[in-house]
Design an enzyme around this catalytic site. Structure first.
Site, short mmCIF file in Angstrom:
data_model
loop_
_atom_site.label_atom_id
_atom_site.label_comp_id
_atom_site.label_asym_id
_atom_site.label_seq_id
_atom_site.Cartn_x
_atom_site.Cartn_y
_atom_site.Cartn_z
N PHE A 44 0.83 -1.21 0.00
CA PHE A 44 0.00 0.00 0.00
C PHE A 44 0.87 1.27 0.00
O PHE A 44 0.93 2.00 -1.00
CB PHE A 44 -0.96 -0.09 1.20
N THR A 100 11.06 -10.95 9.48
CA THR A 100 11.12 -9.85 8.51
C THR A 100 11.71 -8.60 9.18
O THR A 100 12.55 -7.91 8.60
CB THR A 100 9.72 -9.56 7.93
N LYS A 154 25.39 -0.60 4.64
CA LYS A 154 26.78 -0.46 5.10
C LYS A 154 27.75 -0.73 3.96
O LYS A 154 28.69 0.02 3.72
CB LYS A 154 27.00 -1.45 6.25
N TYR A 178 4.82 -7.81 15.99
CA TYR A 178 4.94 -6.58 15.19
C TYR A 178 5.57 -5.46 16.03
O TYR A 178 6.57 -4.87 15.62
CB TYR A 178 3.55 -6.18 14.71
N THR A 200 -2.24 5.10 8.61
CA THR A 200 -2.31 5.73 7.29
C THR A 200 -3.31 4.97 6.42
O THR A 200 -3.42 3.75 6.53
CB THR A 200 -0.91 5.75 6.67
P1 NAD Z 1 1.42 -3.52 3.24
O1 NAD Z 1 1.15 -4.82 3.91
O2 NAD Z 1 0.49 -3.05 2.20
O3 NAD Z 1 2.89 -3.50 2.62
C1 NAD Z 1 3.94 -4.28 3.06
C2 NAD Z 1 4.67 -4.84 1.84
O4 NAD Z 1 5.82 -5.57 2.27
C3 NAD Z 1 3.82 -5.79 1.02
O5 NAD Z 1 3.95 -5.49 -0.34
C4 NAD Z 1 4.42 -7.16 1.35
O6 NAD Z 1 4.21 -8.10 0.30
C5 NAD Z 1 5.87 -6.81 1.59
N1 NAD Z 1 6.60 -7.76 2.44
C6 NAD Z 1 6.22 -8.25 3.65
N2 NAD Z 1 7.18 -9.05 4.15
C7 NAD Z 1 8.18 -9.07 3.24
C8 NAD Z 1 9.43 -9.74 3.18
N3 NAD Z 1 9.84 -10.55 4.16
N4 NAD Z 1 10.22 -9.54 2.09
C9 NAD Z 1 9.81 -8.74 1.08
N5 NAD Z 1 8.63 -8.09 1.09
C10 NAD Z 1 7.83 -8.26 2.14
O7 NAD Z 1 1.53 -2.43 4.41
P2 NAD Z 1 1.70 -0.86 4.37
O8 NAD Z 1 0.55 -0.28 5.08
O9 NAD Z 1 2.02 -0.39 3.03
O10 NAD Z 1 2.97 -0.69 5.32
C11 NAD Z 1 4.26 -0.49 4.80
C12 NAD Z 1 5.25 -0.28 5.95
O11 NAD Z 1 4.85 0.84 6.74
C13 NAD Z 1 5.36 -1.47 6.87
O12 NAD Z 1 6.71 -1.63 7.28
C14 NAD Z 1 4.51 -1.06 8.06
O13 NAD Z 1 4.93 -1.68 9.25
C15 NAD Z 1 4.74 0.45 8.09
N6 NAD Z 1 3.61 1.14 8.76
C16 NAD Z 1 2.40 1.26 8.15
C17 NAD Z 1 1.36 1.90 8.80
C18 NAD Z 1 0.00 2.10 8.17
O14 NAD Z 1 -0.87 2.69 8.80
N7 NAD Z 1 -0.25 1.71 6.95
C19 NAD Z 1 1.55 2.39 10.11
C20 NAD Z 1 2.79 2.21 10.70
C21 NAD Z 1 3.82 1.59 10.02
#
Ligand code: NAD
Ligand code: UDP
Length: 312
Positions: free
Chosen positions: A14, A93, A106, A146, A176
């Site tokens: 996303f 992860t 690095k 998490y 978000t």
């Molecule tokens: P999302 O689940 O849509 O995106 C995560 C992406 O990472 C996906 O495309 C998934 O396929 C990929 N992924 C997961 N594990 C993986 C791995 N081991 N290797 C390669 N790819 C991998 O979530 P998002 O909402 O887009 O969140 C993106 C980042 O932002 C995340 O790190 C999340 O923790 C952080 N975040 C998001 C929010 C929010 O409100 N959306 C809030 C706080 C933090």
């Protein structure tokens, strides 16, 4: 900054897909790495024909050798349903994956920005949450894979910075929302919008008095890019929108905007669900000139439009 070679892990997800789009628009070369756990190729479909964009199926828990100037480490499922569905993988992860990305940074002397989260504050006793707050996190609960995973990822960043002088940036993202959230992702905004459009019951967990602060994805991407390109500031810095709403208020807003006749029903509150959450954005404003611009009403309208066109 123009013309960097940029790696975005989780770039088919996303937030990652919006970030890739913006980086391409700004003239960078982008390598998107994703294992497609919660991401989709469709999210970056429009970029695939661009010669400055490359998509690699790869899991960041395995090492990868690339030559880049900047790394945005966003790989990690973000919704409770998905990160809990394979909790140990979520930890790997965050710990092995982040270690691999810091090792890469690095080796090639790249700057790396780590996507951390407001979840590092747990169920916060301090309100609103400032970056100096250490949090109130259950280490053994269902959200811990998490929350603690992201806390270790932050620690790794600062230890690579102290021990190996890696140029790190850490952001703490607050809830978000926007286009390209998965309809079955389980997060509150997508759930309510999809339920309202389908005429199904709106599922409020608990009594709906818990609060969140919802940030439209374009505002967040603006803050992310500002943080990557700032000098002499590693963070951590909060990014989000500091408007605070109860989950019940959100349900009512979605009902109004969709004109849906769905009714609100109340379900059990999940374990360790934070009672309230709102970012203190003072640091982001001071250091980055960051300012969220999209009010909740406008962002919900854009999200409703997206789901109207993307649901069967
Ligand atoms: P999302 O689940 O849509 O995106 C995560 C992406 O990472 C996906 O495309 C998934 O396929 C990929 N992924 C997961 N594990 C993986 C791995 N081991 N290797 C390669 N790819 C991998 O979530 P998002 O909402 O887009 O969140 C993106 C980042 O932002 C995340 O790190 C999340 O923790 C952080 N975040 C998001 C929010 C929010 O409100 N959306 C809030 C706080 C933090
Ligand atoms: N929530 C809800 N109904 C849903 C999905 C979520 O009431 O269908 C609540 C959830 O209990 C939490 C808030 O909405 O209090 C935000 O949940 P989300 O999973 O989006 O994010 P997080 O809890 O990680 O902030």
């Amino acid at each position: 900054m123009m013309g960097n070679r940029v790696l975005v892990t989780g770039g088919a997800g996303f937030i990652g897909s919006h970030l890739c789009e913006r980086l391409i628009q700004e003239g960078n070369e982008v390598i998107c790495v994703d294992n497609f756990h919660t991401g989709r190729k469709k999210n970056v479909e429009k970029l695939l024909s661009n010669p400055r964009f490359e998509l690699i199926r790869h899991d960041i828990t395995e090492p990868i050798r690339l030559e880049v100037d900047q790394i945005y480490n966003f790989a990690c499922p973000a919704s409770p349903i998905h990160y809990q569905s394979n909790a140990i993988k979520t930890i790997k992860t965050n710990v092995l994956g982040t270690t691999n990305m810091l090792g890469l940074a690095k080796r090639v002397k790249a700057r790396i920005l780590q996507a951390s989260t407001s979840e590092v504050y747990g169920n916060p006793i301090e309100h609103p949450q400032k970056e100096t707050y250490w949090g109130n996190v259950n280490p053994i609960g269902i959200r811990s894979c998490y929350d603690e995973g992201k806390r270790v990822a932050e620690t790794l960043c600062f230890d690579y910075h102290r021990n190996h002088k890696v140029d790190i940036r850490v952001i703490r993202i607050f809830n978000t929302y926007g286009p390209r959230m998965l309809p079955d992702d389980g997060r509150v905004v997508s759930n309510f919008v999809v339920q309202a459009l389908a005429g199904k019951d709106i599922t409020v967990y608990g009594d709906g008095s818990q609060t969140r602060s919802f940030c439209y994805v374009d505002d967040l991407v603006d803050g992310i890019i500002r943080m990557m390109n700032t000098q002499d500031f590693n963070g951590p810095v909060n990014l989000g929108n500091d408007g605070e709403f109860t989950v019940k208020e959100l349900a009512e807003l979605v009902l109004k905007e969709t004109g849906s006749s769905s009714k609100i029903i109340y379900k059990t509150l999940p374990q360790d669900d934070p009672a309230r959450r709102k970012p203190d954005l003072t640091l982001a404003r001071q250091k980055l000139g960051y300012e969220p611009k999209v009010p909740l009403l406008e962002g919900i309208r854009k999200t409703v439009d997206y789901f109207k066109n993307h649901l069967d």
